[in-house]
Design a protein around this motif. Structure first.
Motif, PDB file in Angstrom:
ATOM      1  N   LEU A 257      51.358  35.805  -5.523  1.00 55.51           N
ATOM      2  CA  LEU A 257      50.817  34.650  -6.225  1.00 55.51           C
ATOM      3  C   LEU A 257      50.029  35.065  -7.466  1.00 55.51           C
ATOM      4  O   LEU A 257      50.009  34.342  -8.465  1.00 55.51           O
ATOM      5  N   ASP A 258      49.383  36.222  -7.391  1.00 60.86           N
ATOM      6  CA  ASP A 258      48.449  36.644  -8.432  1.00 60.86           C
ATOM      7  C   ASP A 258      49.129  37.274  -9.644  1.00 60.86           C
ATOM      8  O   ASP A 258      48.463  37.560 -10.647  1.00 60.86           O
ATOM      9  N   LEU A 259      50.423  37.469  -9.566  1.00 63.23           N
ATOM     10  CA  LEU A 259      51.121  38.058 -10.708  1.00 63.23           C
ATOM     11  C   LEU A 259      51.064  37.124 -11.918  1.00 63.23           C
ATOM     12  O   LEU A 259      50.923  37.572 -13.055  1.00 63.23           O
ATOM     13  N   PHE A 260      51.172  35.818 -11.689  1.00 62.07           N
ATOM     14  CA  PHE A 260      51.170  34.853 -12.793  1.00 62.07           C
ATOM     15  C   PHE A 260      49.915  35.026 -13.654  1.00 62.07           C
ATOM     16  O   PHE A 260      50.004  35.295 -14.866  1.00 62.07           O
ATOM     17  N   SER A 261      48.743  34.852 -13.059  1.00 65.74           N
ATOM     18  CA  SER A 261      47.506  34.889 -13.837  1.00 65.74           C
ATOM     19  C   SER A 261      47.217  36.286 -14.376  1.00 65.74           C
ATOM     20  O   SER A 261      46.621  36.430 -15.456  1.00 65.74           O
ATOM     21  N   SER A 262      47.638  37.298 -13.648  1.00 63.56           N
ATOM     22  CA  SER A 262      47.410  38.672 -14.106  1.00 63.56           C
ATOM     23  C   SER A 262      48.294  39.004 -15.305  1.00 63.56           C
ATOM     24  O   SER A 262      47.843  39.647 -16.265  1.00 63.56           O
TER      25      SER A 262
ATOM     26  N   LEU B 150      47.199  39.888 -19.214  1.00 62.49           N
ATOM     27  CA  LEU B 150      47.754  41.054 -19.897  1.00 62.49           C
ATOM     28  C   LEU B 150      48.251  40.713 -21.294  1.00 62.49           C
ATOM     29  O   LEU B 150      48.092  41.498 -22.234  1.00 62.49           O
ATOM     30  N   VAL B 151      48.851  39.538 -21.452  1.00 58.68           N
ATOM     31  CA  VAL B 151      49.466  39.170 -22.736  1.00 58.68           C
ATOM     32  C   VAL B 151      48.613  38.174 -23.533  1.00 58.68           C
ATOM     33  O   VAL B 151      49.078  37.582 -24.497  1.00 58.68           O
ATOM     34  N   ASP B 152      47.359  37.993 -23.101  1.00 53.20           N
ATOM     35  CA  ASP B 152      46.416  37.115 -23.814  1.00 53.20           C
ATOM     36  C   ASP B 152      46.825  35.648 -23.808  1.00 53.20           C
ATOM     37  O   ASP B 152      46.623  34.921 -24.790  1.00 53.20           O
TER      38      ASP B 152
END
Length: 512
Positions: free
Chosen positions: A388-393, A397-399
């Protein structure tokens, strides 16, 4: 006048050259690759303790990156986990996020923000290669026209997919919405309610099968394998199961080569080791464990070849790679393929209890590795993280200012700069949910069998609350709810708060 013109021209050329040089020196945003296995268990990877099977390419990622010991898929089955990964939203918030037939409509709202949409806004080219299983179209799909909405409508610039799973119809690939290799003279039809007249099935044509079905995998036969669901026509478009891993690998490698000069996001969703397990002849017998072990060896090779392509194209030091699985393991799940008989000492679930379909830890705790050559230092992390946390992370990363509804920004954790992971997570298995907080796991009471006898997996169902201290009891062998009433109440209160109105049953039960 001539001198002034010459000086001005020279100045402009110098200014332009400086600008170009500055532009060339600006670092390109990092590429992002998610490598997603299907039904790979916590104990199926030698870096996670497997001793009976060797996975050297998976291990290289683990040894060169962060190997998470407490990494979770959101769910113990495939469709919900894939929904959560791409949307950053708990799948139990979407009642349609359950194991889908191959004819199901798309379950991601095309207006919803997704990882590929968010990254497209930041200048990324986005692609998916492999298993989709999130539905296609809006119902009553015509497979002989462009099938939409699908991956392209939720943010992917490029898609090469199978609609659902290898054991379900239709047994064809789709590229950007079109069935690959389909002849207009032989249209494709799919039905999940009834068979087409004259089409053989596994139920009544055993002589046509090279793989014996189990647990209802007895509908249309293709390539000697009976499937779930019925299909007719489309013969020129049908895949060859034994070549599927190579087909997906080729597309994934080509995607990298074609988009190496721009930032890209690739979701590379392998089909192994989901049933039917059909290793290419190169890998048959390589594990000594039958087809399930062989396809894990095959998947490991595919990952190695893919990483090699990143390296050959000079992209490895600017690519963040995430490696994980959609849910825990299952051994016999549709076909008799000697996987049970040849399992030997191998334990796909590792030290955990349960497996696919289960609320116990082995249902959702999966291999989870982050790798970025030169940027991530090798480490083992006990931080609790979720797909789930990949989205916000990724957004951090890409601002991007976008965030997933249930997704936490754990970028520093994924990059190995912090050990502060999630404090709690709601885990799901076939519409049932449980809570993990800190070192505690709580499973509320559920009706139903304790064991799915078809696949020999403990489901986590009980008439009583279950509470486990995973620090002392990782294998969840001792229910300590009775001895810890205050902790149990704390867990139940938090669970009800997180679930909101979505969980009614627990309100009617008294703590014991």
């Amino acid at each position: 006048m001539y001198k002034i013109t010459f000086i001005l021209a020279a100045f402009l050329m110098l200014f332009s050259a400086c600008g170009n040089q500055q532009k060339q020196e600006e670092p390109q945003k990092p590429n992002i690759v998610v490598i997603y296995l299907d039904d790979l268990g916590y104990g199926d990877v030698s870096a996670y303790g497997a001793t009976e099977i060797k996975t050297p390419n998976f291990d290289k990622l683990a040894e060169g990156g962060v190997r998470f010991t407490t990494g979770y898929a959101s769910s113990a089955t495939c469709t919900p986990s894939r929904y959560a990964l791409l949307t950053g939203e708990y799948p139990w918030r979407n009642q349609n996020a359950k194991i889908l037939p191959g004819s199901a409509p798309l379950i991601i709202d095309t207006a919803k923000i997704t990882i590929p949409k968010m990254l497209k806004e930041q200048g990324y080219h986005t692609g998916i290669v492999g298993k989709w299983h999130l539905g296609l179209g809006s119902g009553n799909v015509n497979w002989n026209e462009r099938v939409a909405p699908g991956p392209n409508e939720v943010g992917f610039d490029y898609s090469f997919i199978m609609a659902a799973t290898q054991d379900r119809t239709p047994t064809v690939f789709l590229e950007n919405g079109y069935v690959v290799g389909l002849s207009p003279d032989d249209p494709l039809y799919v039905n999940y309610q009834k068979n087409f007249e004259g089409e053989p099935t596994g139920l009544d044509n055993p002589g046509l099968m090279k793989m014996r079905w189990f647990n209802g995998h007895n509908n249309s036969i293709h390539n000697g394998i009976p499937r779930i669901g019925f299909q007719k026509g489309g013969k020129s478009a049908m895949w060859v199961d034994e070549d599927m891993a190579d087909d997906f690998l080729t597309k994934a490698k080509n995607y990298v080569k074609e988009h190496k000069n721009e930032p890209f996001f690739l979701y590379y969703a392998l089909q192994q080791p989901h049933v039917p397990r059909t290793p290419n002849a190169r890998f048959v017998g390589t594990s000594g464990m039958g087809p399930r072990g062989d396809v894990i060896i095959e998947a490991d090779w595919c990952v190695g070849e893919f990483i090699k392509t990143l390296e050959e194209e000079g992209l490895l030091d600017n690519t963040l790679v995430i490696f994980s699985s959609d849910n825990g393991p299952v051994v016999n799940d549709g076909y008799y393929d000697d996987s049970v008989e040849k399992l030997g000492k191998h334990t796909p679930w590792g030290p955990l209890r349960g497996g696919k379909y289960s609320l116990f830890e082995a249902g959702t705790r999966v291999p989870f590795i982050t790798y970025w050559k030169g940027k991530i230092q090798p480490a083992v992390s006990d931080a609790m993280v979720s797909q789930l946390d990949l989205f916000s992370s990724f957004a951090k990363l890409v601002d991007s200012d976008k965030r997933g509804p249930d997704s936490e920004d754990l970028l520093d954790v994924f990059l190995g700069k912090s050990q502060e992971g999630r404090d709690e997570i709601v885990l799901e298995a076939t519409s049932r949910t449980a809570l993990r907080k800190g070192n505690w796991a709580m499973i509320p009471p559920y009706n139903g069998p304790a064991v799915n006898k078809m696949v020999n997996i403990e489901l986590g169902n009980s008439s009583e609350f279950q509470l486990y201290n995973l620090n002392d009891d990782l294998g969840q062998q001792k229910n300590v709810a009775a001895e810890n009433p205050e902790k149990l109440k704390e867990m139940v209160d938090l669970f009800e708060k997180l679930r909101g109105d979505g969980y009614k049953k627990i309100e009617q039960l008294e703590l014991k």
